[in-house]
Design an enzyme around this catalytic site. Structure first.
Site, PDB file in Angstrom:
ATOM      1  N   THR A 114      -2.820  -5.997 -15.654  1.00 49.72           N
ATOM      2  CA  THR A 114      -2.695  -7.098 -14.721  1.00 49.72           C
ATOM      3  C   THR A 114      -1.253  -7.600 -14.831  1.00 49.72           C
ATOM      4  O   THR A 114      -0.570  -7.316 -15.803  1.00 49.72           O
ATOM      5  CB  THR A 114      -3.735  -8.206 -15.014  1.00 49.72           C
TER       6      THR A 114
ATOM      7  N   ASP B 214      -0.313  -2.156  -8.397  1.00 49.99           N
ATOM      8  CA  ASP B 214      -0.683  -1.134  -9.373  1.00 49.99           C
ATOM      9  C   ASP B 214      -2.190  -0.880  -9.438  1.00 49.99           C
ATOM     10  O   ASP B 214      -2.634   0.215  -9.793  1.00 49.99           O
ATOM     11  CB  ASP B 214      -0.208  -1.559 -10.774  1.00 49.99           C
TER      12      ASP B 214
ATOM     13  N   THR C  54      -6.458 -10.696 -10.275  1.00 47.26           N
ATOM     14  CA  THR C  54      -6.996  -9.370 -10.605  1.00 47.26           C
ATOM     15  C   THR C  54      -8.059  -9.478 -11.680  1.00 47.26           C
ATOM     16  O   THR C  54      -7.972 -10.343 -12.540  1.00 47.26           O
ATOM     17  CB  THR C  54      -5.851  -8.487 -11.160  1.00 47.26           C
TER      18      THR C  54
ATOM     19  N   GLY D 285       2.644  -5.822 -10.556  1.00 46.97           N
ATOM     20  CA  GLY D 285       2.255  -4.433 -10.363  1.00 46.97           C
ATOM     21  C   GLY D 285       3.419  -3.476 -10.243  1.00 46.97           C
ATOM     22  O   GLY D 285       3.333  -2.327 -10.694  1.00 46.97           O
TER      23      GLY D 285
HETATM   24  C1  SD4 Z   1      -0.734  -6.565  -8.393  1.00 49.84           C
HETATM   25  N1  SD4 Z   1      -1.372  -6.354 -10.680  1.00 49.84           N
HETATM   26  O1  SD4 Z   1      -1.164  -6.403  -7.255  1.00 49.84           O
HETATM   27  C2  SD4 Z   1      -1.694  -7.029  -9.448  1.00 49.84           C
HETATM   28  C3  SD4 Z   1      -1.627  -8.513  -9.524  1.00 49.84           C
HETATM   29  C4  SD4 Z   1      -2.285  -9.145 -10.693  1.00 49.84           C
HETATM   30  O2  SD4 Z   1      -3.125 -11.030 -11.653  1.00 49.84           O
HETATM   31  O3  SD4 Z   1      -2.620  -8.552 -11.670  1.00 49.84           O
HETATM   32  N2  SD4 Z   1      -2.472 -10.446 -10.666  1.00 49.84           N
HETATM   33  O4  SD4 Z   1       0.440  -6.389  -8.698  1.00 49.84           O
END
Ligand code: SD4
Length: 351
Positions: free
Chosen positions: A256, A236, A205, A259
């Protein structure tokens, strides 16, 4: 101004954040300009900030900066974000993104496939529809109607190799996402350029917040989501108030990490509300992390990462995370695109 290397070393010792906020506070006293400024999650933020800064430093709008900035990361074929990233467990890359402007307008897409810049589609949703969130095939159809191109359904070489490795066990277990750059020694993160091959990063992310010369705030977040996720899983990042929230009167926050935990706590909305109560950006991020940990319980909290960055209306920044290993990049007239280590609760992810 302090040399980049020296500043980074101090950051890794935990002093960088202190010097940084002291520096900014001194500037407030002198009425010096602390805007424009851009703050971005992870070390991939360094390259993204360069593009955002081109907009901000020439008097451009924060909204344009946060779109242009994260597009750099979305374009990187060897990165954790965008079409070069890890697929879901069926081998398909699905992307989520959201954007918010200074008027509180928001746009987002979720589980969109074969589109290179989901952040720009999110912006079109915000500007060209009465809606906030479009998902899946509908989001892709909308993107095509707005002139976006369909990219080939093909994994990047790195993602393909990672997917084949994953298929051997097909273990469905979220991992603690921390920075695992080659330059990291003993858990201390040093500047690592964006050219990372899989295995050098462990996150998917990028989140970016900016304040422009007029003092207006905007934010963006774009992700491939959790690697090898269940098909259709949405995290998220495209959910307003979870992965991203901007209130132009108060501040902005982006997240990040795992999520599901951010969604259950409306993490970024919570941070902005804490800032409304007078918390500094760092204190607000910390309070949100503690809220999440309280809900999940400490035992579970040792198994995941959640990290936040925040920016307030004055241009003050802050971050906090569950696990050591999260970093963020800041670019302003005073802070020349430097990487800072976030404060944290635990060190489980760092060997
Ligand atoms: C998620 N928050 O899809 C994201 C994943 C993430 O670094 O931040 N990865 O849950």
């Amino acid at each position: 101004m302090m040399q980049r290397r020296k500043f980074l070393q101090m950051g890794s010792l935990g002093a960088g954040g202190f010097l940084f906020s002291k520096n900014l506070k001194a500037n407030f006293k002198n009425n010096a300009v602390t805007k424009p400024l851009v703050i971005t999650t992870w070390n991939t933020g360094i390259d993204a900030n360069v593009e955002a800064w081109k907009v901000l430093s020439t008097g451009g709008r924060a909204l344009d900066a946060v779109e242009k900035g994260v597009m750099v990361t979305e374009s990187s074929i060897n990165c954790c974000v965008g079409l070069g990233a890890n697929p879901d467990r069926d081998g398909i890359v699905t992307l989520d993104a959201s954007i918010m402007d200074e008027h509180g307008n928001a746009g987002a897409v979720a589980a969109i496939e074969r589109i290179k810049h989901p952040i720009s589609v999110a912006r079109k949703v915000m500007e060209n529809t009465p809606h906030v969130l479009l998902v899946g095939a509908g989001a892709q159809e909308f993107a095509l109607s707005q002139g976006f191109q369909l990219e080939p359904q093909k994994l990047s070489p790195d993602a393909e190799a990672e997917y084949k490795k994953w298929l051997k066990t097909s273990k469905y277990q979220p991992v603690i996402n921390i920075e695992k750059g080659k330059n990291e020694t003993k858990g201390q993160t040093a500047f690592a350029p964006m050219k990372l091959s899989n295995g050098d990063w462990n996150h998917d992310t990028i989140g970016m917040l900016a304040i422009d010369v007029n003092g207006n705030l905007s934010g963006s977040c774009t992700t491939s989501g959790m690697g090898f996720k269940v098909r259709g899983r949405v995290g998220d990042s495209p959910l307003i108030g979870a992965g991203l929230y901007v209130d132009n009167e108060i501040g902005a926050a982006v997240s990040t990490g795992l999520g599901e935990e951010v969604i259950k706590s409306a993490g970024t909305f919570l941070i902005v509300e804490f800032m409304r109560q007078g918390y500094s950006p760092e204190a607000a991020c910390k309070a949100a992390v503690e809220r999440i940990v309280k809900r999940t319980g400490v035992a579970k909290a040792h198994t995941y990462q959640v990290a936040f960055i925040a920016l307030n209306k004055k241009g003050e920044t802050g971050a906090f995370c569950v696990q050591k290993g999260f970093n963020y990049a800041v670019y302003s007239n005073e802070i020349n695109n430097l990487l800072f280590d976030s404060k944290y609760l635990y060190t489980d992810g760092v060997s």
